[in-house]
Design a protein around this motif. Structure first.
Motif, PDB file in Angstrom:
ATOM      1  N   PHE A  21      50.575  70.082  23.365  1.00 19.95           N
ATOM      2  CA  PHE A  21      50.864  70.611  24.703  1.00 19.95           C
ATOM      3  C   PHE A  21      52.358  70.875  24.891  1.00 19.95           C
ATOM      4  CE2 PHE A  21      46.750  68.609  25.298  1.00 19.95           C
ATOM      5  CZ  PHE A  21      46.080  69.533  26.081  1.00 19.95           C
ATOM      6  N   TYR A  22      53.046  71.155  23.813  1.00 18.33           N
ATOM      7  CA  TYR A  22      54.495  71.393  23.849  1.00 18.33           C
ATOM      8  C   TYR A  22      54.836  72.477  24.868  1.00 18.33           C
ATOM      9  CZ  TYR A  22      59.149  72.327  21.749  1.00 18.33           C
ATOM     10  OH  TYR A  22      60.487  72.494  21.514  1.00 18.33           O
ATOM     11  N   GLY A  23      55.761  72.166  25.776  1.00 23.08           N
ATOM     12  CA  GLY A  23      56.250  73.190  26.707  1.00 23.08           C
ATOM     13  C   GLY A  23      55.296  73.575  27.809  1.00 23.08           C
ATOM     14  N   CYS A  24      54.273  72.752  28.060  1.00 23.48           N
ATOM     15  CA  CYS A  24      53.356  73.036  29.170  1.00 23.48           C
ATOM     16  C   CYS A  24      53.973  72.466  30.444  1.00 23.48           C
ATOM     17  CB  CYS A  24      51.989  72.427  28.885  1.00 23.48           C
ATOM     18  SG  CYS A  24      51.144  73.174  27.482  1.00 23.48           S
ATOM     19  N   THR A  25      54.827  73.243  31.072  1.00 23.81           N
ATOM     20  CA  THR A  25      55.688  72.739  32.145  1.00 23.81           C
ATOM     21  C   THR A  25      55.079  72.796  33.537  1.00 23.81           C
ATOM     22  OG1 THR A  25      56.674  74.939  32.272  1.00 23.81           O
ATOM     23  CG2 THR A  25      57.833  73.297  30.947  1.00 23.81           C
ATOM     24  N   ALA A  35      53.659  65.846  21.146  1.00 21.46           N
ATOM     25  CA  ALA A  35      52.399  66.304  21.757  1.00 21.46           C
ATOM     26  C   ALA A  35      52.615  66.795  23.183  1.00 21.46           C
ATOM     27  CB  ALA A  35      51.350  65.198  21.725  1.00 21.46           C
ATOM     28  N   PHE A  36      53.480  66.104  23.923  1.00 19.65           N
ATOM     29  CA  PHE A  36      53.780  66.514  25.294  1.00 19.65           C
ATOM     30  C   PHE A  36      55.263  66.814  25.469  1.00 19.65           C
ATOM     31  CE2 PHE A  36      49.782  64.200  25.817  1.00 19.65           C
ATOM     32  CZ  PHE A  36      49.074  65.102  26.593  1.00 19.65           C
ATOM     33  N   TYR A  37      55.914  67.222  24.386  1.00 20.62           N
ATOM     34  CA  TYR A  37      57.346  67.500  24.459  1.00 20.62           C
ATOM     35  C   TYR A  37      57.610  68.645  25.432  1.00 20.62           C
ATOM     36  CZ  TYR A  37      62.141  68.207  22.781  1.00 20.62           C
ATOM     37  OH  TYR A  37      63.513  68.319  22.693  1.00 20.62           O
ATOM     38  N   ARG A  38      58.675  68.526  26.206  1.00 14.47           N
ATOM     39  CA  ARG A  38      59.054  69.544  27.192  1.00 14.47           C
ATOM     40  C   ARG A  38      57.954  69.810  28.218  1.00 14.47           C
ATOM     41  NH1 ARG A  38      63.253  73.471  24.243  1.00 14.47           N
ATOM     42  NH2 ARG A  38      64.821  71.864  24.023  1.00 14.47           N
TER      43      ARG A  38
END
Length: 173
Positions: free
Chosen positions: A139-143, A162-165
């Motif tokens: 989920f990288y970058g899911c802001t 996994a949840f970076y950014r």
């Protein structure tokens, strides 16, 4: 529309509407390989749980690697049906128009970068109990998320970034 699926040439691809499928090795299920025409992959995507082909019914159990990569014109709710066990790597990478995600309760693996850069998601995210593995940068970058992040109790492995950014989650359960 066959860019990115050349590694599947050995096995027969067939399409139903704008979606390509391929029969899995078990002969009873299929992988959703991707759109026939990316330009036509617009609006809400309905992934069926079963399809009929050549007089047989097949469960849709996998979303293939790179399946909907950069399909930025997909919008709204993405529902992964309760038959799908695996989301391939990069499956929805860059699909920034998706706003809501409903992950089916048979899902076992969320592949690397499966939702990388899907910054349009809002609300909350529930990772079902069935999910055992969340791969790198899933989920990288899911802001855009603003609600709760609920991670099911089946998770055995969560890989780096996994949840970076990701920002905006109101709580973690």
């Amino acid at each position: 529309g066959v860019m990115g699926i050349t590694h599947l040439q050995a096995q027969e691809l067939f399409n139903i509407g704008n979606l390509y499928y391929q029969i899995n090795a078990d002969g009873a299920s299929v992988t959703l390989v991707g759109p026939v025409d990316v330009a036509e992959a617009t609006g809400e995507l309905t992934i069926p749980s079963t399809i009929s082909y050549g007089g047989n019914d097949y469960a849709v159990t996998r979303i293939g690697k790179n399946a909907f990569i950069s399909c930025g014109n997909l919008t709204g709710l993405l529902t992964i049906p309760n038959t799908v066990t695996c989301l391939g790597e990069n499956a929805f990478l860059g699909c920034s128009g998706l706003t809501e995600l409903d992950l089916g309760d048979a899902l076992d693996t969320i592949g690397s970068a499966a939702f990388y850069g899907c910054k349009g998601f809002t609300g909350s995210l529930t990772i079902p109990n069935s999910v055992k593995s969340m791969e790198t940068a899933a989920f990288y970058g899911c802001t855009g998320f603003t609600g709760a992040l609920t991670i099911g109790n089946g998770l055995e492995r969560i890989e780096k970034a996994a949840f970076y950014r990701c920002s905006g989650f109101s709580s973690l359960d």
